[in-house]
Motif scaffolding. Sequence first.
Motif, PDB file in Angstrom:
ATOM      1  N   PHE A   1       0.847  -1.194   0.000  1.00 19.81           N
ATOM      2  CA  PHE A   1       0.000   0.000   0.000  1.00 19.81           C
ATOM      3  C   PHE A   1       0.885   1.247   0.000  1.00 19.81           C
ATOM      4  O   PHE A   1       1.952   1.253   0.614  1.00 19.81           O
ATOM      5  CB  PHE A   1      -0.878   0.043   1.259  1.00 19.81           C
ATOM      6  N   GLN A   2       0.417   2.291  -0.670  1.00 24.96           N
ATOM      7  CA  GLN A   2       1.050   3.605  -0.510  1.00 24.96           C
ATOM      8  C   GLN A   2      -0.023   4.636  -0.182  1.00 24.96           C
ATOM      9  O   GLN A   2      -1.059   4.713  -0.877  1.00 24.96           O
ATOM     10  CB  GLN A   2       1.808   4.046  -1.771  1.00 24.96           C
ATOM     11  N   VAL A   3       0.269   5.411   0.863  1.00 23.18           N
ATOM     12  CA  VAL A   3      -0.654   6.483   1.238  1.00 23.18           C
ATOM     13  C   VAL A   3      -0.523   7.607   0.219  1.00 23.18           C
ATOM     14  O   VAL A   3       0.576   8.102  -0.038  1.00 23.18           O
ATOM     15  CB  VAL A   3      -0.328   7.016   2.647  1.00 23.18           C
ATOM     16  N   PHE A   4      -1.658   7.990  -0.361  1.00 24.68           N
ATOM     17  CA  PHE A   4      -1.645   9.063  -1.347  1.00 24.68           C
ATOM     18  C   PHE A   4      -1.948  10.404  -0.691  1.00 24.68           C
ATOM     19  O   PHE A   4      -1.384  11.431  -1.036  1.00 24.68           O
ATOM     20  CB  PHE A   4      -2.678   8.769  -2.429  1.00 24.68           C
ATOM     21  N   ASP A   5      -2.828  10.359   0.313  1.00 26.58           N
ATOM     22  CA  ASP A   5      -3.195  11.596   1.007  1.00 26.58           C
ATOM     23  C   ASP A   5      -3.842  11.243   2.333  1.00 26.58           C
ATOM     24  O   ASP A   5      -4.338  10.142   2.504  1.00 26.58           O
ATOM     25  CB  ASP A   5      -4.181  12.406   0.155  1.00 26.58           C
ATOM     26  N   GLY A   6      -3.823  12.217   3.235  1.00 30.59           N
ATOM     27  CA  GLY A   6      -4.443  11.990   4.525  1.00 30.59           C
ATOM     28  C   GLY A   6      -3.549  11.174   5.430  1.00 30.59           C
ATOM     29  O   GLY A   6      -2.337  11.034   5.203  1.00 30.59           O
ATOM     30  N   SER A   7      -4.167  10.588   6.439  1.00 33.09           N
ATOM     31  CA  SER A   7      -3.395   9.807   7.398  1.00 33.09           C
ATOM     32  C   SER A   7      -4.310   8.768   8.028  1.00 33.09           C
ATOM     33  O   SER A   7      -5.539   8.863   7.938  1.00 33.09           O
ATOM     34  CB  SER A   7      -2.837  10.722   8.490  1.00 33.09           C
ATOM     35  N   ALA A   8      -3.680   7.780   8.653  1.00 33.52           N
ATOM     36  CA  ALA A   8      -4.468   6.723   9.289  1.00 33.52           C
ATOM     37  C   ALA A   8      -3.609   5.952  10.264  1.00 33.52           C
ATOM     38  O   ALA A   8      -2.382   6.034  10.248  1.00 33.52           O
ATOM     39  CB  ALA A   8      -5.032   5.765   8.235  1.00 33.52           C
ATOM     40  N   GLU A   9      -4.295   5.216  11.117  1.00 33.75           N
ATOM     41  CA  GLU A   9      -3.655   4.212  11.928  1.00 33.75           C
ATOM     42  C   GLU A   9      -3.874   2.871  11.238  1.00 33.75           C
ATOM     43  O   GLU A   9      -5.011   2.493  10.952  1.00 33.75           O
ATOM     44  CB  GLU A   9      -4.293   4.200  13.319  1.00 33.75           C
ATOM     45  N   VAL A  10      -2.770   2.203  10.954  1.00 30.48           N
ATOM     46  CA  VAL A  10      -2.819   0.952  10.208  1.00 30.48           C
ATOM     47  C   VAL A  10      -2.402  -0.177  11.127  1.00 30.48           C
ATOM     48  O   VAL A  10      -1.360  -0.090  11.779  1.00 30.48           O
ATOM     49  CB  VAL A  10      -1.847   1.006   9.007  1.00 30.48           C
ATOM     50  N   THR A  11      -3.210  -1.237  11.174  1.00 32.21           N
ATOM     51  CA  THR A  11      -2.839  -2.407  11.974  1.00 32.21           C
ATOM     52  C   THR A  11      -2.757  -3.625  11.067  1.00 32.21           C
ATOM     53  O   THR A  11      -3.728  -3.967  10.384  1.00 32.21           O
ATOM     54  CB  THR A  11      -3.875  -2.646  13.082  1.00 32.21           C
ATOM     55  N   VAL A  12      -1.576  -4.234  11.055  1.00 29.63           N
ATOM     56  CA  VAL A  12      -1.369  -5.472  10.301  1.00 29.63           C
ATOM     57  C   VAL A  12      -0.940  -6.522  11.306  1.00 29.63           C
ATOM     58  O   VAL A  12       0.141  -6.430  11.886  1.00 29.63           O
ATOM     59  CB  VAL A  12      -0.283  -5.301   9.229  1.00 29.63           C
ATOM     60  N   GLY A  13      -1.786  -7.516  11.511  1.00 31.71           N
ATOM     61  CA  GLY A  13      -1.503  -8.506  12.548  1.00 31.71           C
ATOM     62  C   GLY A  13      -1.325  -7.796  13.882  1.00 31.71           C
ATOM     63  O   GLY A  13      -2.226  -7.091  14.342  1.00 31.71           O
TER      64      GLY A  13
END
Lengths: 371, 371, 371, 371
Positions: free
Chosen positions: A305-317
């Motif tokens: 994945f590549q973030v294009f804009d904005g922000s987030a909290e990402v959880t993988v496992g």
Amino acid sequence: MPPVASPVRIQATDAADQPDRTPQLEDLYRNFERQLLVPLWTEIGDLMPPQPTSKALPHLWRWQDLLPAARQAGQLVPVGRGGERRAIALANPGLGGRPFATPTLWAAIQYLNPQEDAPVHRHTQNAFRFVVEGEGVWTVVNGDPVAMRRGDFLPQAGWNWHGHHNRSDTAMAWIDGLDIPFQHYTEATFFEFGPDEVESREAPERSRSERLWAHPGLRPLTHLKPAPATPLLAYRWEYTDHALSEQLALEAEGEPVTVEPGHAAVRYTNPTTGDDIMPTLRTEFHRLAPHTETAARKEVGSSVFQVFDGSAEVTVGDTTWTVERGDLFVVPSWQPLRLASEEGLDLFRFSDSPVFERLHLDRNHQEGTHA
Amino acid sequence: MPPVASPVRIQATDAADQPDRTPQLEDLYRNFERQLLVPLWTEIGDLMPPQPTSKALPHLWRWQDLLPAARQAGQLVPVGRGGERRAIALANPGLGGRPFATPTLWAAIQYLNPQEDAPVHRHTQNAFRFVVEGEGVWTVVNGDPVAMRRGDFLPQAGWNWHGHHNRSDTAMAWIDGLDIPFQHYTEATFFEFGPDEVESREAPERSRSERLWAHPGLRPLTHLKPAPATPLLAYRWEYTDHALSEQLALEAEGEPVTVEPGHAAVRYTNPTTGDDIMPTLRTEFHRLAPHTETAARKEVGSSVFQVFDGSAEVTVGDTTWTVERGDLFVVPSWQPLRLASEEGLDLFRFSDSPVFERLHLDRNHQEGTHA
Amino acid sequence: MPPVASPVRIQATDAADQPDRTPQLEDLYRNFERQLLVPLWTEIGDLMPPQPTSKALPHLWRWQDLLPAARQAGQLVPVGRGGERRAIALANPGLGGRPFATPTLWAAIQYLNPQEDAPVHRHTQNAFRFVVEGEGVWTVVNGDPVAMRRGDFLPQAGWNWHGHHNRSDTAMAWIDGLDIPFQHYTEATFFEFGPDEVESREAPERSRSERLWAHPGLRPLTHLKPAPATPLLAYRWEYTDHALSEQLALEAEGEPVTVEPGHAAVRYTNPTTGDDIMPTLRTEFHRLAPHTETAARKEVGSSVFQVFDGSAEVTVGDTTWTVERGDLFVVPSWQPLRLASEEGLDLFRFSDSPVFERLHLDRNHQEGTHA
Amino acid sequence: MPPVASPVRIQATDAADQPDRTPQLEDLYRNFERQLLVPLWTEIGDLMPPQPTSKALPHLWRWQDLLPAARQAGQLVPVGRGGERRAIALANPGLGGRPFATPTLWAAIQYLNPQEDAPVHRHTQNAFRFVVEGEGVWTVVNGDPVAMRRGDFLPQAGWNWHGHHNRSDTAMAWIDGLDIPFQHYTEATFFEFGPDEVESREAPERSRSERLWAHPGLRPLTHLKPAPATPLLAYRWEYTDHALSEQLALEAEGEPVTVEPGHAAVRYTNPTTGDDIMPTLRTEFHRLAPHTETAARKEVGSSVFQVFDGSAEVTVGDTTWTVERGDLFVVPSWQPLRLASEEGLDLFRFSDSPVFERLHLDRNHQEGTHA
């Protein structure tokens, strides 16, 4: 009989499920090694786990680190015949230092100095470019110059001649995605050199490919056969942005057109089949409205994945990151992914899913469902 | 930032096509290593060769060595839950000691003592058995007992419950073929344990599957959907033998039904689609009439062959062997294969070709042609 | 403006749903007629009924009447170039005297005197033969002689050269099925004359086609492309009979392999695709065990059935017949069919179902279900 | 035995290829008639011609005649439940006065008065609308209002609820195309009444369907299955116009993207498959640059054309017309069509070609080629 020492090493152990550790067993294992034989019973745990246990690890590369590294390479490393591209690949920490984002996927930042050319070649690997910032480079595909600009997705199916040409006085960086690791492992790759310079230095707004193909639902009568990969060489940001906005607007009007509340998404497709843009690669664009949280989903196969804009909290496992513009992260096979965004998020994704679907090996699971 | 030392190691060299070996470049490469980045320009030779350069090597395993090794395992190694199968896999000398005949294919000899059971399980790996000698074992697939006898080909598509049961007072050995390495590398595998003993100890001549499906061109009205893998669980030797004899007889009558003069061949297919028996595996049977020599052919993807009867001189790339009944040999990707038989040859083959065809990565070439 | 009188006639009526019957309306309708225009509102009842209301009627032709008529034609009507075949077609009483069993299907009895030839031709119409009694004729397809015997089904895809040759001293009759009415209505038919006599007078037990293709699940390596129609030119009775017996035996063992209790059935399929034997025609064989009654079923599209053995009470819509060996009956579109047999029944069926399935116009319904 | 007189009439004649006209033959024919049997040998000339000989005739309907007739119907004939639509169909002069433009295709002018509704219904017939002039009507499809404007093509796949609603104070006329004759002949039609008024009186610029689907190469993640018919309910003129202009511009730059010099063309396609918009109907738009003449082409299957703009000399078989805006003409199966335009021509076309392609009955031929 191999001329050099056999690479096979078999361990007799006292582990459960293993035969008694006797001198006869040791003899048998030495015999196996000499003959280049390996028993299933010592390997089955690794080879046949209850579910995919990826060697690849979830990992995050930050754009604020990547871009300076690429810029530095721009100063020290020329682009030309032999090295071919100033591309710097993500090396998953679980994959032994190889330039593999996942076992099947290559992801790299490519960097081109002002007025610089990357020479023409072709290869069986399927490729694409995605532009998170900047403009000024034209990819020339079979002689057709295709402008690259922020938000554009540019597929590049295997065995097409292509080079890159920076028309501008500013350097430009973008992301390359390919199926290099998959074709490397399965030993399918062919490669040919073309001219050292791109065939055309024109810089049109729209490529010939787009002028022929970027009309929704309309197909030129001269091109009616299904093509294994998309003939459309640029999917422009304005269309992607518009499609996502409309999905969220339709959702607000009560239409069930989003993946889940606040989560719009499109898949880039081959207009000659409606299927994925290339036989081994899936590419998508996701938009989370502000204050959106997704379900946790996992699937067979890996994604970048590549973030294009904005922000987030990402959880993988078990891993959680906060991501922002340009950041790249990897989701290994069968690892659950969950996204949560306060600000809103625009997110580009690519994966190897078509490989599994075409071989009937695909599976997926969404938290809280029985599917 | 990975908690442990980065596995990435990048070498600055004086090789052609490489940037000048300066302290700055060394700094750049150390920076890359810390960030888990790898440049394309140091790796392209390995990753993007002009044509597939297989890590796997051509190799031959002789039945006269394999069978005693398996017999010895029969004395020392029990079969049961955990180890699951008394299967001993061919480990290609180019693949680092892993139990992989090729990067994608598993080939093993499996051995079952008199009256012994191999417990029930299922897995996403596609599998088959091929019997070069012996009989007395029934494979029980979803409760349907399928007899195994010399010359029979028994497909076993992924995710079906199956165990083996030796009804006889004689041990039996056969060949297992699977896509374990492919699914292992791409991280697609699921596995489940079933009962410790097979569901049925019946020993019918013909399985229910055959009684339903082994009628040429006839399909039960209750089973009209295309199935991704064949529902026919045994392809009996009498049919295969007959089909090959008829091809040679028709050739003698002037019909163009052979691959080349004296070379008859059939592909095992899924009767619901006419396609390969399983999504990742191709299986074929070839017969060379006495005094037959084939053209040299190469293709993307790898194959394993087992001699069923007769003998031949086999040339793979630069390697030549004389092979006879039961011998197994491996042809890596894009290595030319040529067969020459004085006595005549019956030859079983399996390969990963469907993977490449379904992903549009297939290529092949026959000596003396331009295709 | 057409030179002759317009064929259009429009009636103004006082019927409900019709506009007021005024002089102006009459003027409008006369104007329409002159211009070759027809309003929807006067025709919609016929054109757009709530469900298919077939012009074709259920009808039965008895073998005991058909065969003498064919025999008489054998005495009076020569077979030769121009008339091409001594074939006598069923003319559905609802279809205005045309030789159409249904709007799409042709069914005829063909009769060949001892030692007689039917000349070679080819046509785009898809055809087959089914033999309810007798033997001695060889159909020669592209030079390949194919024996015809009781119970055999012999497909004959469009545009293949074919003639018939009676080798024996006995006359022979059989059933021809074709898509003549469909291709006639849609104006798709091409036809070419070949030689006046068949290319080969050989009389082999098995055709070259069977020797190449009649091996369950095995495909010649020289013939790997999907073919639009089956390459297998004879589906022998022994296989059909065996497949049906096995279904009933499996049912007795508790396996769910029959259409409904006591009702076994197979579809003849193209081994290169698993699909119907020809793009416009479906062919099946049904067996009812003694004392079996089927559900009532209806579907879009029409069928012709021939009793091969046994007897039954057949109900199509409001019509009921008792049928026995050789009798032919027609089931129009969306008419329910129910069979009940005390003695047991062997029944051949052909239909136009592939036309509807390929155009997504298929529907079916079984009494007592909601599907 | 049919209760009423048999419709079969067979003529014994002295024609060549016919059996001798004897009293016995007359007896045989009377016997056939009683039994509802028809010989092939008397019918073969009509049923199996060397090539398609269409009953339909080339014919032209002029817009300047059609529109006043429709307007007059607007004054005399109400629209409502039962008659359903104020649609006036073209009746091919060769088809006996039936409202069939060709054996398979329906073409009609539909007319809606200011503020008028056409009630909601659904049917298995595939349909579309094409607008040669005017605007103000919304077609409401499953509750989604779709604006109709000059140049727009609006597909309407079978079994979707739809009504029409004229929002404006001006009457509007457009063209309906359907597969009514095909489904009527093959007896596949179902029909259901819906509400008397359309579900929504909204009048949005763009339908929900367009907002979801009219983005080139982008597919909503919630709609990934191939659909048998297009989910896009409007193909807007601006896109069609642009695609055609670009083809001619690309041709001027030397790209081989036109059918022949000066002849641009697009096919309307289903974005989920890249195939025709509906299973039975093909729709295309052709543009001839000024001073363009096409080759003569013929194909199996029939077409209806409507001139959208410009003018041309049209030759179908032996018939030549000069056509202008709104004129409709019919090209029967296997009749050659040639166009020549001085002024330039924009031309809409629909045909039944998918029927033939899906059934492997398609053929075509271009003057001066061997294809």
